[in-house]
Design an enzyme around this catalytic site. Structure first.
Site, PDB file in Angstrom:
ATOM      1  N   ASP A 361       0.824  -1.213   0.000  1.00 31.42           N
ATOM      2  CA  ASP A 361       0.000   0.000   0.000  1.00 31.42           C
ATOM      3  C   ASP A 361       0.862   1.270   0.000  1.00 31.42           C
ATOM      4  O   ASP A 361       2.036   1.244   0.364  1.00 31.42           O
ATOM      5  CB  ASP A 361      -0.874  -0.017   1.259  1.00 31.42           C
ATOM      6  CG  ASP A 361      -2.201   0.689   1.062  1.00 31.42           C
ATOM      7  OD1 ASP A 361      -2.319   1.506   0.133  1.00 31.42           O
ATOM      8  OD2 ASP A 361      -3.126   0.412   1.845  1.00 31.42           O
ATOM      9  N   GLU A 410      -5.854  -1.635  -6.494  1.00 27.12           N
ATOM     10  CA  GLU A 410      -6.922  -0.731  -6.067  1.00 27.12           C
ATOM     11  C   GLU A 410      -7.135   0.319  -7.157  1.00 27.12           C
ATOM     12  O   GLU A 410      -7.840   0.077  -8.111  1.00 27.12           O
ATOM     13  CB  GLU A 410      -6.591  -0.102  -4.719  1.00 27.12           C
ATOM     14  CG  GLU A 410      -7.760   0.705  -4.158  1.00 27.12           C
ATOM     15  CD  GLU A 410      -7.413   1.402  -2.850  1.00 27.12           C
ATOM     16  OE1 GLU A 410      -8.329   1.635  -2.054  1.00 27.12           O
ATOM     17  OE2 GLU A 410      -6.223   1.715  -2.638  1.00 27.12           O
ATOM     18  N   GLU A 416     -14.187   1.143   0.737  1.00 30.13           N
ATOM     19  CA  GLU A 416     -13.519   1.563   1.970  1.00 30.13           C
ATOM     20  C   GLU A 416     -13.773   3.034   2.279  1.00 30.13           C
ATOM     21  O   GLU A 416     -13.601   3.469   3.416  1.00 30.13           O
ATOM     22  CB  GLU A 416     -12.013   1.298   1.894  1.00 30.13           C
ATOM     23  CG  GLU A 416     -11.225   2.230   1.015  1.00 30.13           C
ATOM     24  CD  GLU A 416      -9.707   2.035   1.198  1.00 30.13           C
ATOM     25  OE1 GLU A 416      -9.001   3.050   1.149  1.00 30.13           O
ATOM     26  OE2 GLU A 416      -9.251   0.896   1.391  1.00 30.13           O
TER      27      GLU A 416
END
Length: 594
Positions: A361, A410, A416
């Site tokens: 991430d 993503e 989210e």
């Protein structure tokens, strides 16, 4: 005199040859080229103009073919063919579903998008987490919360991410679209985005690239109907073949996921156990242990969680901070992957413990440093038999073919965001109905779908809408967002549906829809077809389901999951001709062989 006649004759032949347009194998996609300018056409009507290092083409084209298989994606067997031309310093390929242009030097390519043309474009941000609102003008105010914000002299946003969808024209009642993106980022390349000055949208790499770095990425325009756009594999067609010889260990699948309900749940062993148990109950192959697992509480460690998952027959995935984007104040673990020797040690440790894959991430943009780092991560992960899911990262540009262990990315404003701000509540339905025509066209999308309960901010899409997203959105690792008790309280038919949900598809067909309004796709896994549709509007909508190649001559057991007070589940012998959707509703039709 005879020599002069032959010279004039050959000159006329050359002029005639150069006046001919460049064509795709089926003749539908054509391009006329003059010095510095090209016009792209579909069925002899102009789609768009471009400028760049275009020169008249004087040589016959060569034929380029792509024929390969994908372990995940919208289609297992992919095949395409193009006519390839040399135009100045450019290599131009015309496929039946679009054009790919490769520059040998620094980019000079510019797309001309006239005012009044409908477009769905995302303001650039390094994480590509934004909306694709319908507009007909470049005069759009920048969104203050976006990173990498850029304004023109007029005060409008002037930096745009990929992909960009345009409605070019309508021909005999049929609309023709173009989707702009790029593909095949190699070591030493930067990814690019679009900067506009009025109607001129320039392809600009994230940082200046040395002219010695060649070749550049392919600049791609998919052209045709919405079916042509949605079903296209052009992004992977022009990308490098797989560099992984043995792919037997790569398995797409559905994942139970903690973050949506528990932002810091991965530091709590008892919560992780709940998500492992959920995976067992729903027969899901994977569980993701998200951020902060290195600070697990109450004397437990990540090793305890991994051992429990493996003992229960569930394969664990674990999260890492890339440590090049958000670092200060960001969650841990950090700085474990940046140096080659540290990365090898960490991934070897993962392999030894039985970790199946990694979610990495918080990258910092599209520059060469980030692109090279992502490729290093993919190659190192492959050596240690680890699946990869990039988050807070750039959108797919064909790496899913070159490195098939990359099962998801993503690069999307997903579920989210119900955790972050209230914006998503009212915009989600329309946004969801736009993504099949924009972001998900170019590669896997870790939207994290299917929430029946609420997170910090409520959702107003229906249960059937949420279930439909698990099929409508393609991702080789499909993370289910909701909490265990919510999934386990659903009717047995819904639990059974999730237990057999594929995460890779043998075929994908566009059925009907329009960006932002509604979307219906048909996907096939083996002999079973899944028809998924959503209503992106705030009004009831009856969606007609035309027969197509996905349904021609097929009979079987048909189960319909549709809107009701909570659910309306029915079985029948044939596919319904239409389905009524409530506002922000949806449905799934599952067709299994007799």
């Amino acid at each position: 005199m005879k020599r002069l006649f032959l010279t004039l004759l050959s000159g006329c032949a050359l002029l005639s040859a150069t006046a001919q347009p460049l064509t795709s194998p089926n003749g539908k996609v054509t391009m006329t080229v003059e010095n510095g300018k090209a016009t792209l056409m579909f069925n002899q009507q102009k789609v768009m103009d471009m400028t760049g290092d275009f020169s008249p083409v004087t040589q016959a084209p060569s034929t380029v073919t792509a024929d390969y298989t994908m372990l995940a994606g919208k289609r297992r067997h992919c095949a395409n063919e193009a006519n390839e031309y040399q135009s100045g310093s450019l290599t131009v390929r015309l496929y039946n579903d679009g054009v790919a242009i490769r520059e040998s030097q620094a980019s000079t390519l510019t797309y001309l998008i006239p005012e009044g043309m409908k477009r769905w474009m995302e303001q650039w941000t390094d994480s590509y987490e934004g909306f694709f609102p319908l507009s007909t003008t470049y005069k759009v105010q920048p969104v203050p919360s976006f990173s990498g914000i850029s304004k023109s002299a007029e005060g409008y946003n002037n930096r745009w991410g990929y992909p960009a969808l345009l409605e070019a024209f309508s021909q005999k009642g049929a609309k023709v679209f173009a989707l702009i993106t790029e593909a095949n980022i190699l070591k030493g390349n930067s990814a690019s985005c679009l900067f506009n000055d009025g109607e001129r949208y320039r392809v600009v790499p994230d940082e200046a690239q040395p002219s010695t770095i060649s070749p550049q990425p392919w600049r791609v325009i998919i052209v045709g109907s919405l079916a042509d756009i949605v079903e296209s594999t052009l992004v992977t067609d022009v990308s490098e073949p797989s560099k992984i010889a043995d792919t037997s260990w790569i398995h797409p699948g559905v994942v139970s996921w903690v973050y949506w309900a528990y932002n810091h749940g991965s530091n709590d062993y008892q919560i992780i156990k709940q998500y492992v148990d959920l995976a067992v109950s729903l027969h899901l192959p994977y569980v993701l242990i998200d951020a902060e697992w290195d600070g697990m509480k109450d004397g437990y460690t990540i090793e305890h969680a991994i051992r429990y998952a493996k003992a229960m027959g569930v394969k664990p995935l674990i999260w890492y901070n890339s440590s090049v984007g958000w670092v200060d104040g960001a969650p841990t673990p950090k700085f474990r992957l940046n140096k080659p020797e540290d990365r090898e040690k960490e991934f070897a440790w993962c392999e030894r413990l039985g970790v199946a894959g990694v979610k990495i991430d918080f990258f910092s943009g599209d520059n060469q440093k980030n692109m090279d780092y992502c490729i290093d991560l993919l190659e190192c992960a492959a050596r240690h038999h680890l699946l990869v899911n990039f988050h807070g990262a750039t959108v797919p540009r064909g790496w899913q073919r070159t490195y098939p262990n990359l099962l998801s990315t993503e690069g999307v404003y997903g579920a989210e965001w119900y955790n972050n701000v209230p914006t998503f509540t009212d915009k989600a339905a329309s946004h969801n109905a736009t993504l099949p025509f924009t972001r998900n066209v170019i590669g896997p999308m870790d939207y994290t779908p299917c929430a029946f309960s609420d997170s910090q901010h409520p959702h107003i899409t229906s249960h059937a809408h949420e279930l439909a997203l698990t099929v409508l959105f393609e991702s080789g690792l499909q993370h289910l967002a909701d909490r265990p008790e919510s999934f386990l309280s659903q009717p047995a038919e819904i639990r059974q549906f999730l237990s057999t949900l594929p995460a890779a598809w043998d075929d994908t067909r566009f059925v009907c829809g329009y960006p932002g309004e509604y979307a219906v796709l048909a996907r096939r896994s083996g002999d079973t077809w899944y028809l998924a549709g959503i209503n992106g509007t705030d009004q009831p909508k009856t969606i007609l389901l035309p027969n197509g190649g996905w349904n021609k001559g097929k009979k079987g057991n048909v189960t319909v999951y549709a809107d009701g007070s909570n659910w309306q589940i029915s079985t029948r012998r044939d596919v319904p001709k239409s389905i009524k959707c409530i506002p922000r509703g949806g449905f799934i039709v599952k067709i299994t062989p007799q």
